[in-house]
Scaffold this motif. Structure first.
Motif, short mmCIF file in Angstrom:
data_model
loop_
_atom_site.label_atom_id
_atom_site.label_comp_id
_atom_site.label_asym_id
_atom_site.label_seq_id
_atom_site.Cartn_x
_atom_site.Cartn_y
_atom_site.Cartn_z
N LYS A 57 0.83 -1.21 0.00
CA LYS A 57 0.00 0.00 0.00
C LYS A 57 0.86 1.26 0.00
CE LYS A 57 -2.64 -1.21 3.53
NZ LYS A 57 -3.72 -1.14 4.56
N ASN A 58 1.90 1.25 0.80
CA ASN A 58 2.77 2.43 0.86
C ASN A 58 3.44 2.70 -0.48
OD1 ASN A 58 2.21 2.91 3.58
ND2 ASN A 58 3.94 1.67 4.30
N GLU A 59 3.83 1.64 -1.15
CA GLU A 59 4.48 1.79 -2.45
C GLU A 59 3.49 2.30 -3.50
OE1 GLU A 59 7.64 1.93 -4.97
OE2 GLU A 59 7.67 1.44 -2.82
N VAL A 60 2.29 1.74 -3.51
CA VAL A 60 1.29 2.14 -4.50
C VAL A 60 0.83 3.57 -4.28
CG1 VAL A 60 -1.07 1.72 -5.30
CG2 VAL A 60 0.50 -0.20 -4.96
N LEU A 61 0.68 3.96 -3.01
CA LEU A 61 0.17 5.30 -2.71
C LEU A 61 1.13 6.41 -3.10
CD1 LEU A 61 -1.67 4.72 0.69
CD2 LEU A 61 -2.68 5.31 -1.53
N LYS A 62 2.36 6.06 -3.45
CA LYS A 62 3.29 7.06 -3.96
C LYS A 62 2.84 7.57 -5.33
CE LYS A 62 7.35 5.05 -1.63
NZ LYS A 62 8.66 4.38 -1.86
N PHE A 64 -0.54 7.69 -6.26
CA PHE A 64 -1.93 8.15 -6.26
C PHE A 64 -2.15 9.18 -5.15
CE2 PHE A 64 -1.97 3.92 -8.13
CZ PHE A 64 -2.72 4.13 -9.28
N ASN A 65 -3.19 9.97 -5.34
CA ASN A 65 -3.48 11.04 -4.38
C ASN A 65 -4.22 10.56 -3.14
OD1 ASN A 65 -2.34 13.08 -6.04
ND2 ASN A 65 -4.22 13.15 -7.26
N SER A 66 -4.86 9.38 -3.24
CA SER A 66 -5.65 8.89 -2.11
C SER A 66 -5.85 7.39 -2.23
CB SER A 66 -7.01 9.59 -2.08
OG SER A 66 -7.78 9.18 -3.20
N PRO A 67 -6.20 6.73 -1.11
CA PRO A 67 -6.52 5.30 -1.18
C PRO A 67 -7.70 5.02 -2.11
CG PRO A 67 -6.14 5.97 1.09
CD PRO A 67 -6.19 7.23 0.28
N GLU A 68 -8.68 5.93 -2.13
CA GLU A 68 -9.85 5.76 -2.99
C GLU A 68 -9.46 5.74 -4.46
OE1 GLU A 68 -11.02 7.02 0.93
OE2 GLU A 68 -9.64 7.96 -0.50
N GLU A 69 -8.53 6.62 -4.82
CA GLU A 69 -8.07 6.66 -6.21
C GLU A 69 -7.31 5.39 -6.57
OE1 GLU A 69 -4.99 9.27 -8.97
OE2 GLU A 69 -5.92 10.23 -7.22
N ALA A 70 -6.50 4.91 -5.64
CA ALA A 70 -5.75 3.67 -5.87
C ALA A 70 -6.71 2.50 -6.03
CB ALA A 70 -4.79 3.42 -4.72
N SER A 71 -7.75 2.46 -5.19
CA SER A 71 -8.73 1.38 -5.26
C SER A 71 -9.44 1.38 -6.61
CB SER A 71 -9.76 1.54 -4.13
OG SER A 71 -10.72 0.51 -4.16
N LYS A 72 -9.81 2.57 -7.06
CA LYS A 72 -10.50 2.69 -8.34
C LYS A 72 -9.62 2.17 -9.48
CE LYS A 72 -12.64 6.11 -11.41
NZ LYS A 72 -12.97 7.54 -11.60
N LYS A 73 -8.34 2.52 -9.45
CA LYS A 73 -7.42 2.07 -10.49
C LYS A 73 -7.25 0.56 -10.47
CE LYS A 73 -4.53 2.41 -13.87
NZ LYS A 73 -5.00 2.75 -15.22
N LYS A 93 -7.10 -10.99 -7.87
CA LYS A 93 -6.03 -10.41 -7.06
C LYS A 93 -6.07 -8.88 -7.11
CE LYS A 93 -3.03 -14.45 -7.52
NZ LYS A 93 -1.77 -15.01 -8.07
N ARG A 94 -6.38 -8.33 -8.27
CA ARG A 94 -6.48 -6.87 -8.37
C ARG A 94 -7.68 -6.35 -7.58
NH1 ARG A 94 -2.34 -7.89 -9.26
NH2 ARG A 94 -1.01 -7.63 -11.09
N PHE A 95 -8.80 -7.05 -7.64
CA PHE A 95 -9.95 -6.61 -6.87
C PHE A 95 -9.66 -6.69 -5.36
CE2 PHE A 95 -12.55 -8.28 -10.65
CZ PHE A 95 -12.55 -7.04 -11.25
N ASN A 96 -8.92 -7.70 -4.96
CA ASN A 96 -8.56 -7.80 -3.55
C ASN A 96 -7.59 -6.69 -3.14
OD1 ASN A 96 -10.05 -9.88 -2.36
ND2 ASN A 96 -8.75 -11.46 -3.28
N GLN A 97 -6.70 -6.34 -4.05
CA GLN A 97 -5.81 -5.21 -3.75
C GLN A 97 -6.61 -3.92 -3.63
OE1 GLN A 97 -3.10 -5.68 -7.04
NE2 GLN A 97 -1.64 -6.89 -5.84
#
Length: 238
Positions: A57-62, A64-73, A93-97
């Motif tokens: 999560k920490n790596e991905v959030l670099k 994206f602007n927010s967890p919501e945006e990362a989830s959408k992607k 696996k992507r849906f679980n991420q």
């Protein structure tokens, strides 16, 4: 009835390759891999797994602007694996991420349900759609696909159940399609399916109305074969 079933096959033609993967085989794999289960099987994770999740999560959030945006992607990526590659394992696996970032994203459960639908597990698909619709009851695409699961039940059991039971399935499908249509009356897929359902239920005026609407919208499933079947069914009714 045989012609109607042939028309129904059009609903599932997009998923032919997926249908080859039997649900039992999927369950056997998922029993040994929680990443293939919705919400990671809702199991308590080990410290090592939690650490790996946090690092991810920490790596991905670099990016994206927010967890919501990362989830959408992640959800968008998951659907890409379904429809472009037919890769349900990676999609799950992507849906679980996506779930790791925002469990209140209704599209996650739409994704879970879509995978189960493709595997022919219609009851399991509805369970996931129910979760998504609790978050977003106005999700028209999910409502349409929810209704389509009942057509899947009919397609698989039409020769085994009586007319009354079949009609219950068609009526359930119709109810969900109508709910979807109230939210989005521009979805030709919903309108096309309503024309099929209306035809089966002998609601000829309604079936013809939806047929014309879908035809005007350029729905590719509006074929001469379907038109002839509609005319034949409604002439028989008269």
């Amino acid at each position: 009835m045989k012609n109607i079933i042939l028309i129904l096959i059009l609903f599932f033609s997009l998923f032919c390759s997926a249908q080859k993967q039997r649900f039992e085989s999927w369950k056997n794999m998922a029993d040994n891999d929680i990443s293939l289960q919705p919400e990671y099987g809702a199991v308590k994770k080990s410290e090592e797994q939690i650490k790996a999740d946090n690092e991810f999560k920490n790596e991905v959030l670099k990016k994206f602007n927010s967890p919501e945006e990362a989830s959408k992607k992640m959800v968008e990526t998951g659907f890409g694996y379904i429809y472009e590659k037919g890769d349900f394992m990676t999609a799950m696996k992507r849906f679980n991420q996506a779930f790791l970032f925002n469990k209140n994203n209704a599209d996650i459960y739409y994704g879970y349900g879509t995978i189960y639908f493709n595997l022919g597990a219609y009851e399991e698909a509805r369970e996931q759609f129910n979760k998504g619709l609790k978050i977003n009851p106005d999700h028209s695409e999910m409502l349409t696909d929810y209704g389509t699961t009942y057509l899947g039940d009919f397609y698989e059991s039409a020769d085994k159940t009586n007319a009354s039971e079949n009609e219950k399935l068609w009526t359930a499908a119709e109810n969900y399609f109508n709910r979807s249509l109230k939210i989005n009356n521009k979805n030709s897929n919903t309108i096309y399916k309503l024309s099929i359902v209306s035809m089966y239920l002998k609601k000829c005026e309604q079936a013809q109305k939806y047929f014309k609407m879908a035809q005007e919208m350029g729905n590719p499933n509006i074929t001469e074969r379907f038109e002839n079947e509609l005319k034949k069914t409604c002439e028989t009714k008269k």
